[in-house]
Enzyme design. Structure first.
Site, PDB file in Angstrom:
ATOM      1  N   HIS A  91       0.696  13.697  -9.598  1.00  0.00           N
ATOM      2  CA  HIS A  91       0.379  12.283 -10.150  1.00  0.00           C
ATOM      3  C   HIS A  91       1.754  12.243 -11.296  1.00  0.00           C
ATOM      4  O   HIS A  91       2.432  13.105 -12.107  1.00  0.00           O
ATOM      5  CB  HIS A  91      -0.665  12.242 -11.054  1.00  0.00           C
ATOM      6  CG  HIS A  91      -0.635  11.126 -11.651  1.00  0.00           C
ATOM      7  ND1 HIS A  91      -1.696  10.987 -12.073  1.00  0.00           N
ATOM      8  CD2 HIS A  91       0.363  10.000 -12.800  1.00  0.00           C
ATOM      9  CE1 HIS A  91      -1.573   9.690 -13.429  1.00  0.00           C
ATOM     10  NE2 HIS A  91      -0.664   9.239 -13.390  1.00  0.00           N
ATOM     11  N   HIS A 101       5.530  10.226 -12.441  1.00  0.00           N
ATOM     12  CA  HIS A 101       6.163   8.217 -12.916  1.00  0.00           C
ATOM     13  C   HIS A 101       7.453   8.388 -12.827  1.00  0.00           C
ATOM     14  O   HIS A 101       8.783   9.497 -13.020  1.00  0.00           O
ATOM     15  CB  HIS A 101       5.523   7.982 -13.855  1.00  0.00           C
ATOM     16  CG  HIS A 101       4.664   7.688 -14.303  1.00  0.00           C
ATOM     17  ND1 HIS A 101       3.854   6.596 -14.160  1.00  0.00           N
ATOM     18  CD2 HIS A 101       3.079   7.978 -14.222  1.00  0.00           C
ATOM     19  CE1 HIS A 101       2.120   6.538 -14.315  1.00  0.00           C
ATOM     20  NE2 HIS A 101       2.656   7.448 -14.934  1.00  0.00           N
ATOM     21  N   LYS A 108      -4.103   2.926  -6.140  1.00  0.00           N
ATOM     22  CA  LYS A 108      -4.303   3.181  -7.595  1.00  0.00           C
ATOM     23  C   LYS A 108      -4.293   2.220  -8.212  1.00  0.00           C
ATOM     24  O   LYS A 108      -4.380   1.002  -8.674  1.00  0.00           O
ATOM     25  CB  LYS A 108      -2.433   3.744  -8.313  1.00  0.00           C
ATOM     26  CG  LYS A 108      -2.911   4.063  -9.784  1.00  0.00           C
ATOM     27  CD  LYS A 108      -3.282   5.689 -10.281  1.00  0.00           C
ATOM     28  CE  LYS A 108      -3.564   5.669 -11.308  1.00  0.00           C
ATOM     29  NZ  LYS A 108      -2.562   6.007 -12.494  1.00  0.00           N
ATOM     30  N   HIS A 125      -7.230   5.855 -12.804  1.00  0.00           N
ATOM     31  CA  HIS A 125      -6.950   5.662 -14.258  1.00  0.00           C
ATOM     32  C   HIS A 125      -8.517   5.232 -14.687  1.00  0.00           C
ATOM     33  O   HIS A 125      -8.888   4.503 -14.872  1.00  0.00           O
ATOM     34  CB  HIS A 125      -5.999   4.928 -15.003  1.00  0.00           C
ATOM     35  CG  HIS A 125      -5.637   4.679 -16.438  1.00  0.00           C
ATOM     36  ND1 HIS A 125      -4.186   5.780 -16.783  1.00  0.00           N
ATOM     37  CD2 HIS A 125      -6.481   4.368 -17.296  1.00  0.00           C
ATOM     38  CE1 HIS A 125      -4.859   5.518 -17.944  1.00  0.00           C
ATOM     39  NE2 HIS A 125      -5.749   5.410 -18.399  1.00  0.00           N
ATOM     40  N   HIS A 135      -5.455  12.789 -14.242  1.00  0.00           N
ATOM     41  CA  HIS A 135      -5.148  13.039 -15.992  1.00  0.00           C
ATOM     42  C   HIS A 135      -6.612  12.959 -16.739  1.00  0.00           C
ATOM     43  O   HIS A 135      -6.412  12.595 -17.916  1.00  0.00           O
ATOM     44  CB  HIS A 135      -3.936  11.929 -16.218  1.00  0.00           C
ATOM     45  CG  HIS A 135      -4.527  10.765 -16.242  1.00  0.00           C
ATOM     46  ND1 HIS A 135      -6.003  10.224 -16.691  1.00  0.00           N
ATOM     47  CD2 HIS A 135      -3.294  10.161 -16.240  1.00  0.00           C
ATOM     48  CE1 HIS A 135      -5.221   8.753 -16.136  1.00  0.00           C
ATOM     49  NE2 HIS A 135      -3.924   8.445 -15.846  1.00  0.00           N
ATOM     50  N   ASP A 173       1.592  14.043 -14.513  1.00  0.00           N
ATOM     51  CA  ASP A 173       1.445  12.483 -15.253  1.00  0.00           C
ATOM     52  C   ASP A 173       2.844  12.245 -16.607  1.00  0.00           C
ATOM     53  O   ASP A 173       2.587  11.535 -17.241  1.00  0.00           O
ATOM     54  CB  ASP A 173       0.102  12.182 -16.189  1.00  0.00           C
ATOM     55  CG  ASP A 173      -0.020  10.848 -16.929  1.00  0.00           C
ATOM     56  OD1 ASP A 173       0.993  10.062 -15.840  1.00  0.00           O
ATOM     57  OD2 ASP A 173      -0.493  10.364 -17.475  1.00  0.00           O
TER      58      ASP A 173
END
Length: 345
Positions: free
Chosen positions: A12, A14, A98, A136, A174, A247
């Site tokens: 995970h 970004h 996602k 999420h 997460h 994350d």
């Protein structure tokens, strides 16, 4: 003291785009062999063609001779069609889809508003192609307390989803609560969870101690100490259902330290050191490699990495910030001393 393990993956991550991508990609590439890259750009990555283009941008941003492999994802929307899942699977570069409930986090305004009413054909196609759904896991109802949104999501969305599509691979990303731990551990189907360094090391007090701490603000927000302890127990137990997902979410300092700061903690440069700290304190260093390097690829049906990385007990100080031409990024645990360093084997 040192520990040599199979080179980890980040399930995970970004990486952003533009100048920010060029600034942060080398940090992840230095520690991880592969990473599941989040699609919440502006505009979001909603098609396989867009994912292929974004992947090319990531590869161009990597250091010369880097072996880092970005594993791309699509951003689920109310209007996505099942044929897109077929294209994604055939592409060889898209590995998951996602789910962002609309309004749940950074750049989620284009997310799903009605999962069962508008997305069921896509979810069924994903199940047929063994394409994981990355979740999420928070409701966005303003009447639900922000600290309860994960629990309510499990009760109202996730449990009905896995009951309706028991063959669908689901990663609850997460996780932040004992409720999520219990759900993942108790469900018999293909459900797993990623865990961040911040949710293993920090509780919600960390947002307020010594004043408001914007660099400890992320979504899902940090929870009570009892929840943190439950997550630590789960990941250090050796269960194959939990694996590394940082994350890591970079924002420029000025976008964190402002009247309406962005959610996200930049952990890529320190994540492995912090995971080692958690497992050492739990007396479970023998289980670290499975969490960082085995459980993720096993769940995704991908081969484990061949290369190694060494974690050595050698104190170092985390930089206060990483300066770049456009500003600077403050990492997790900035200015603090960590006990473990990573070295390529």
């Amino acid at each position: 003291m040192e520990l040599t393990i199979t080179r980890p993956d980040d399930w995970h991550l970004h990486l952003r785009d533009g100048e920010l991508l060029g600034a942060v990609a080398p940090h992840s590439a230095a520690h991880f062999e592969r990473a599941i890259v989040m699609p919440n750009l502006r505009p979001p990555i909603t098609t396989t063609a867009a994912a292929v283009s974004y992947r090319e941008s990531i590869v161009k941003a990597l250091p010369a001779k880097s072996s880092f492999e970005p594993l791309m994802t699509l951003y689920l929307t109310d209007s996505m069609q099942p044929d897109e899942i077929k294209l994604a699977r055939e592409s060889g570069v898209v590995f998951a889809v996602k789910l962002y409930p609309a309004g749940a986090t950074t750049n989620s305004q284009d997310g799903v508003t009605d999962l069962f009413g508008k997305c069921l054909p896509v979810l069924e196609e994903m199940a047929r192609h063994s394409m994981p759904l990355l979740v999420h896991g928070e409701v966005t109802d303003s009447n639900v307390d922000v600290f309860d949104r994960e629990k309510v999501f499990i009760e109202t969305v996730l449990q009905p989803l896995v009951q309706r599509l028991p063959q669908l691979k689901v990663v609850m990303e997460h996780i932040t609560t004992a409720d999520a731990v219990k759900f993942v551990e108790s469900y018999e189907g293909p459900v797993a969870a990623t865990v961040t360094p911040q949710h293993l090391l920090l509780n919600r007090n960390s947002l307020f101690q010594g004043g408001l701490q914007p660099h400890n603000y992320c979504l899902p927000v940090l929870k009570r100490e009892t929840h943190r302890q439950a997550i630590v127990s789960a990941v250090t137990s050796g269960s194959p259902r939990f694996f590394l997902g940082t994350d890591s979410a970079p924002h420029e300092r000025r976008r964190k330290e402002c009247p309406c700061g962005c959610a996200g903690i930049y952990s890529a440069p320190v994540a492995l050191s912090l995971y080692a700290k958690v497992f050492e304190e739990a007396g479970a260093l023998d289980k670290l490699e499975a969490f960082t390097s085995f459980n993720g690829p096993d769940f995704y049906g991908l081969p484990r990495n061949k290369s190694k990385i060494t974690l050595r007990k050698s104190p170092w100080v985390v930089p206060e910030a990483f300066p770049f031409s456009f500003g600077e990024i403050v990492p997790m645990f900035a200015g603090k001393t960590l006990e473990w360093q990573t070295y390529m084997s």
